[in-house]
Design a protein around this motif. Structure first.
Motif, PDB file in Angstrom:
ATOM      1  N   ILE A  65       0.837  -1.212   0.000  1.00 33.39           N
ATOM      2  CA  ILE A  65       0.000   0.000   0.000  1.00 33.39           C
ATOM      3  C   ILE A  65       0.869   1.258   0.000  1.00 33.39           C
ATOM      4  CG2 ILE A  65      -0.395   0.250   2.501  1.00 33.39           C
ATOM      5  CD1 ILE A  65      -3.386   0.685   1.603  1.00 33.39           C
ATOM      6  N   ILE A  66       2.029   1.189   0.653  1.00 32.80           N
ATOM      7  CA  ILE A  66       2.936   2.344   0.677  1.00 32.80           C
ATOM      8  C   ILE A  66       3.490   2.595  -0.726  1.00 32.80           C
ATOM      9  CG2 ILE A  66       5.249   3.069   1.481  1.00 32.80           C
ATOM     10  CD1 ILE A  66       3.082   3.518   3.542  1.00 32.80           C
ATOM     11  N   VAL A  67       3.907   1.541  -1.401  1.00 36.37           N
ATOM     12  CA  VAL A  67       4.465   1.692  -2.757  1.00 36.37           C
ATOM     13  C   VAL A  67       3.387   2.234  -3.715  1.00 36.37           C
ATOM     14  CG1 VAL A  67       5.371   0.405  -4.740  1.00 36.37           C
ATOM     15  CG2 VAL A  67       6.272  -0.038  -2.450  1.00 36.37           C
ATOM     16  N   LEU A  68       2.197   1.673  -3.609  1.00 30.22           N
ATOM     17  CA  LEU A  68       1.097   2.105  -4.487  1.00 30.22           C
ATOM     18  C   LEU A  68       0.741   3.576  -4.272  1.00 30.22           C
ATOM     19  CD1 LEU A  68      -1.681  -0.633  -4.688  1.00 30.22           C
ATOM     20  CD2 LEU A  68      -0.634   0.631  -6.564  1.00 30.22           C
ATOM     21  N   THR A  69       0.499   3.942  -3.020  1.00 31.74           N
ATOM     22  CA  THR A  69       0.075   5.319  -2.754  1.00 31.74           C
ATOM     23  C   THR A  69       1.224   6.286  -3.000  1.00 31.74           C
ATOM     24  OG1 THR A  69       0.499   4.913  -0.418  1.00 31.74           O
ATOM     25  CG2 THR A  69      -1.774   4.829  -1.109  1.00 31.74           C
ATOM     26  N   GLY A  70       2.447   5.857  -2.701  1.00 30.05           N
ATOM     27  CA  GLY A  70       3.618   6.707  -2.952  1.00 30.05           C
ATOM     28  C   GLY A  70       3.754   7.012  -4.438  1.00 30.05           C
ATOM     29  N   ALA A  71       3.628   5.970  -5.250  1.00 28.72           N
ATOM     30  CA  ALA A  71       3.784   6.132  -6.699  1.00 28.72           C
ATOM     31  C   ALA A  71       2.731   7.094  -7.250  1.00 28.72           C
ATOM     32  CB  ALA A  71       3.668   4.774  -7.376  1.00 28.72           C
ATOM     33  N   PHE A  72       1.482   6.887  -6.872  1.00 24.33           N
ATOM     34  CA  PHE A  72       0.416   7.725  -7.433  1.00 24.33           C
ATOM     35  C   PHE A  72       0.442   9.152  -6.886  1.00 24.33           C
ATOM     36  CE2 PHE A  72      -1.172   3.661  -8.879  1.00 24.33           C
ATOM     37  CZ  PHE A  72      -1.542   3.984 -10.179  1.00 24.33           C
ATOM     38  N   THR A  73       0.857   9.302  -5.627  1.00 26.08           N
ATOM     39  CA  THR A  73       0.990  10.662  -5.079  1.00 26.08           C
ATOM     40  C   THR A  73       2.069  11.420  -5.864  1.00 26.08           C
ATOM     41  OG1 THR A  73       0.412   9.826  -2.899  1.00 26.08           O
ATOM     42  CG2 THR A  73       1.415  11.992  -2.960  1.00 26.08           C
ATOM     43  N   GLY A  74       3.198  10.759  -6.104  1.00 27.79           N
ATOM     44  CA  GLY A  74       4.274  11.389  -6.871  1.00 27.79           C
ATOM     45  C   GLY A  74       3.839  11.731  -8.286  1.00 27.79           C
ATOM     46  N   MET A 114      -1.864   5.967   5.742  1.00 24.28           N
ATOM     47  CA  MET A 114      -2.048   4.650   5.107  1.00 24.28           C
ATOM     48  C   MET A 114      -1.784   3.524   6.109  1.00 24.28           C
ATOM     49  SD  MET A 114      -3.112   4.883   2.162  1.00 24.28           S
ATOM     50  CE  MET A 114      -3.810   6.477   1.922  1.00 24.28           C
ATOM     51  N   VAL A 115      -0.724   3.664   6.879  1.00 24.54           N
ATOM     52  CA  VAL A 115      -0.386   2.612   7.851  1.00 24.54           C
ATOM     53  C   VAL A 115      -1.443   2.573   8.960  1.00 24.54           C
ATOM     54  CG1 VAL A 115       1.348   1.733   9.450  1.00 24.54           C
ATOM     55  CG2 VAL A 115       2.057   2.778   7.323  1.00 24.54           C
ATOM     56  N   THR A 116      -1.980   3.733   9.303  1.00 27.10           N
ATOM     57  CA  THR A 116      -3.056   3.757  10.311  1.00 27.10           C
ATOM     58  C   THR A 116      -4.249   2.944   9.802  1.00 27.10           C
ATOM     59  OG1 THR A 116      -2.400   5.941  11.040  1.00 27.10           O
ATOM     60  CG2 THR A 116      -4.622   5.254  11.619  1.00 27.10           C
ATOM     61  N   GLY A 117      -4.610   3.165   8.550  1.00 27.61           N
ATOM     62  CA  GLY A 117      -5.751   2.451   7.976  1.00 27.61           C
ATOM     63  C   GLY A 117      -5.516   0.961   7.893  1.00 27.61           C
ATOM     64  N   ARG A 118      -4.307   0.576   7.526  1.00 24.70           N
ATOM     65  CA  ARG A 118      -4.050  -0.857   7.365  1.00 24.70           C
ATOM     66  C   ARG A 118      -3.646  -1.540   8.669  1.00 24.70           C
ATOM     67  NH1 ARG A 118      -1.807  -5.226   7.312  1.00 24.70           N
ATOM     68  NH2 ARG A 118      -0.115  -4.344   8.534  1.00 24.70           N
ATOM     69  N   ALA A 119      -2.568  -1.055   9.299  1.00 22.44           N
ATOM     70  CA  ALA A 119      -2.024  -1.771  10.463  1.00 22.44           C
ATOM     71  C   ALA A 119      -2.611  -1.278  11.786  1.00 22.44           C
ATOM     72  CB  ALA A 119      -0.510  -1.642  10.469  1.00 22.44           C
ATOM     73  N   GLY A 120      -2.866   0.039  11.879  1.00 19.25           N
ATOM     74  CA  GLY A 120      -3.363   0.590  13.140  1.00 19.25           C
ATOM     75  C   GLY A 120      -4.709  -0.007  13.511  1.00 19.25           C
TER      76      GLY A 120
END
Lengths: 264, 251
Positions: A65-74, A114-120
């Motif tokens: 999810i970090i790679v996906l959101t990072g790529a699209f944000t960039g 993103m990490v809050t939504g997934r892991a938190g």
């Protein structure tokens, strides 16, 4: 004893007092929860295995999810900034603009959200279920501290993984901007990266680092706390999970503004 | 010996325990009976040091759990084994890992020795070969047995059972009771059990205590309880509905 009309007049103040006392009690419990977690960090025995498991749980499993959101944000940043900068003839500054936006602000905040939504949320639900099925009580009556197994490893894992995932988010985001700015819109590769080296300083990287580190503490603290003091049954777990995500997200944004003001 | 003196506890202004008094002899099986919502679980949580009372004392081997530090309570808990109502097995661990958990975390035993003891522990509760399975993969009765094996693996002096047969069929109830009696004979621990299983518990208890309305209203050997003239006790052990009035009067 006060008569009925007096009582009716005083009732709102009584209710306000109850609310304030309740809030103060919650804040005190929230603070002492963190103090207990910190105490477990500095006194043996240390649960290395639990810590490694939590790094996997919070960090490794959030990579996609970090790679996906990072790529699209960039990519979005690359596109929008290119269109804006080109109005002033300043497309050359696309690289530093994308990099600064990501490193100082968007990387730490979006990665933390993103990490809050997934892991938190999963962390709150897991600890909450352990509470309602008496697994936490089982640890306690074995004379083992649930903090050492559940809370402290999670907070430490947050401290380690949030900055790493933010760094990954930033790097992937910068390449997302590169893909749009250089490969799609025709900016030169040398300009994109060269200007970035000129304008991005160590202070900017440190700002992002401190933000992500503090978000790591904040999110894991809130999520473990909400799970640990969950209400009754499945509904209690559901409510605690929602509260954990909402409170973490709000605190991330508030703390981001505060740190952004301090670490200018 | 466990001695409870004047235990009082209320939640949000509602009194659950009202000056409860009880003594548990070493090496005995004491069973606490009473209606649902009567405060049995709250009482058990006080014995485990999970709740602090508003007033009163819980003395375990002379140590007052209500007036000592968390570390002191943990020292008393080192002598405990607890079987929770739902088993409270760690669902991320296999049955063998669950049973091994107290040994792994609280002793310096080697892996081979722990494995050996876990195998013996599971065999004692009739669960050979179940070790590699996860709690969700086995039946409710088997989960209770794994929980009993975990509670006994450290050879505790005092074992608490919180409704260990709830939700099981009559055959399994008798089988779990037989198991507890057998293990008690073999290891000689002090057992404190909360149960609803009337009349089965009369066959295994040394002492039965009836908890009603936050107090122990009758305590004694099973025969004395069965022959009690207290209408609350009689109504409960005969399973009579409230029209008899005994519970209403007392409330």
């Amino acid at each position: 004893m006060a008569d009925a009309p007096t009582w009716a007049v005083l009732r709102p103040f009584e209710l306000l007092g109850e609310r304030v006392l309740g809030l103060l009690e919650s804040l005190g419990r929230f603070g002492s929860f963190f103090a207990r977690a910190v105490l477990s960090m500095v006194t043996p025995p240390f649960k290395v295995r639990a810590f490694v498991d939590r790094i996997d749980y919070i960090g490794y499993r959030s990579l996609v999810i970090i790679v996906l959101t990072g790529a699209f944000t960039g990519m979005v940043l690359g596109l929008q900034l290119f269109l804006t900068l080109s109005r002033f003839g300043s497309e050359a500054f696309l690289g530093p603009a994308v990099a600064l936006g990501l490193i100082r602000e968007l990387g730490p905040v979006l990665a933390a959200l993103m990490v809050t939504g997934r892991a938190g949320s999963a962390l709150t639900a897991e600890i909450g279920i352990m509470r309602i099925t008496e697994q936490i009580d089982a640890l306690t009556v074995m004379a083992l501290s649930p903090f050492r197994y559940l809370v402290t490893p999670s907070i430490l894992a947050g401290v380690v993984t949030f900055p790493l995932m933010t760094a990954l988010f930033d790097v992937v985001g910068i390449f997302g901007g590169y893909l749009v700015g250089v490969k799609l819109l025709g900016l030169s590769e040398g300009t994109y990266f060269g200007e970035m080296q000129t304008f991005v300083h160590l202070d900017d990287i440190l700002t992002g680092f401190w933000k992500s580190l503090s978000f790591g503490v904040l999110v894991t603290w809130v999520c473990t706390y909400k799970g640990y003091y969950v209400g009754h049954g499945a509904e209690g777990v559901a409510r605690a999970t929602t509260q954990a995500v909402v409170l973490s997200s709000v605190l991330i944004l508030l703390w981001d503004y505060f740190l952004g003001s301090v670490l200018r | 010996m466990i001695k409870v003196e004047g235990l009082t506890k209320s939640f949000d202004g509602q009194m659950v325990l009202r000056g409860l008094e009880l003594e548990v002899r070493d090496g005995s099986i004491t069973i606490i009976i009473g209606r649902s919502g009567g405060g049995k679980s709250v009482f058990l949580k006080h014995l485990l040091g999970l709740l602090r009372p508003d007033a009163g004392r819980v003395l375990v081997g002379g140590v007052d759990l209500t007036g000592v530090s968390r570390r002191e309570i943990d020292r008393v808990r080192d002598r405990y084994g607890v079987v929770f109502q739902g088993g409270a097995l760690f669902d991320s661990l296999t049955c063998a890992q669950n049973v091994a958990f107290p040994l792994r975390e609280k002793t310096r035993l080697g892996r081979a020795e722990i494995t050996k003891r876990v195998e013996v522990g599971l065999a004692q509760v009739g669960l050979e070969g179940v070790g590699p399975k996860y709690p969700e993969e086995i039946s409710g009765g088997m989960r209770k047995r794994v929980a009993i094996a975990r509670a006994l693996i450290t050879e505790p002096e005092i074992v608490f059972f919180d409704e260990p047969t709830t939700g099981l069929d009559p055959i399994l109830v008798n089988s779990i009771h037989g198991l507890i009696q057998d293990l008690h004979r073999r290891f000689g621990f002090t057992a404190v059990m909360v149960s609803h299983e009337i009349p089965e518990i009369f066959g295994i208890a040394d002492t039965v205590a009836m908890l009603h309305d936050g107090r122990i209203v009758e305590v004694g050997p099973p025969e004395a309880i069965q022959g009690s003239r207290n209408p609350i006790v009689q109504q409960f052990i005969r399973g009579q509905p409230d029209e008899g009035g005994a519970f209403k009067e007392s409330g």
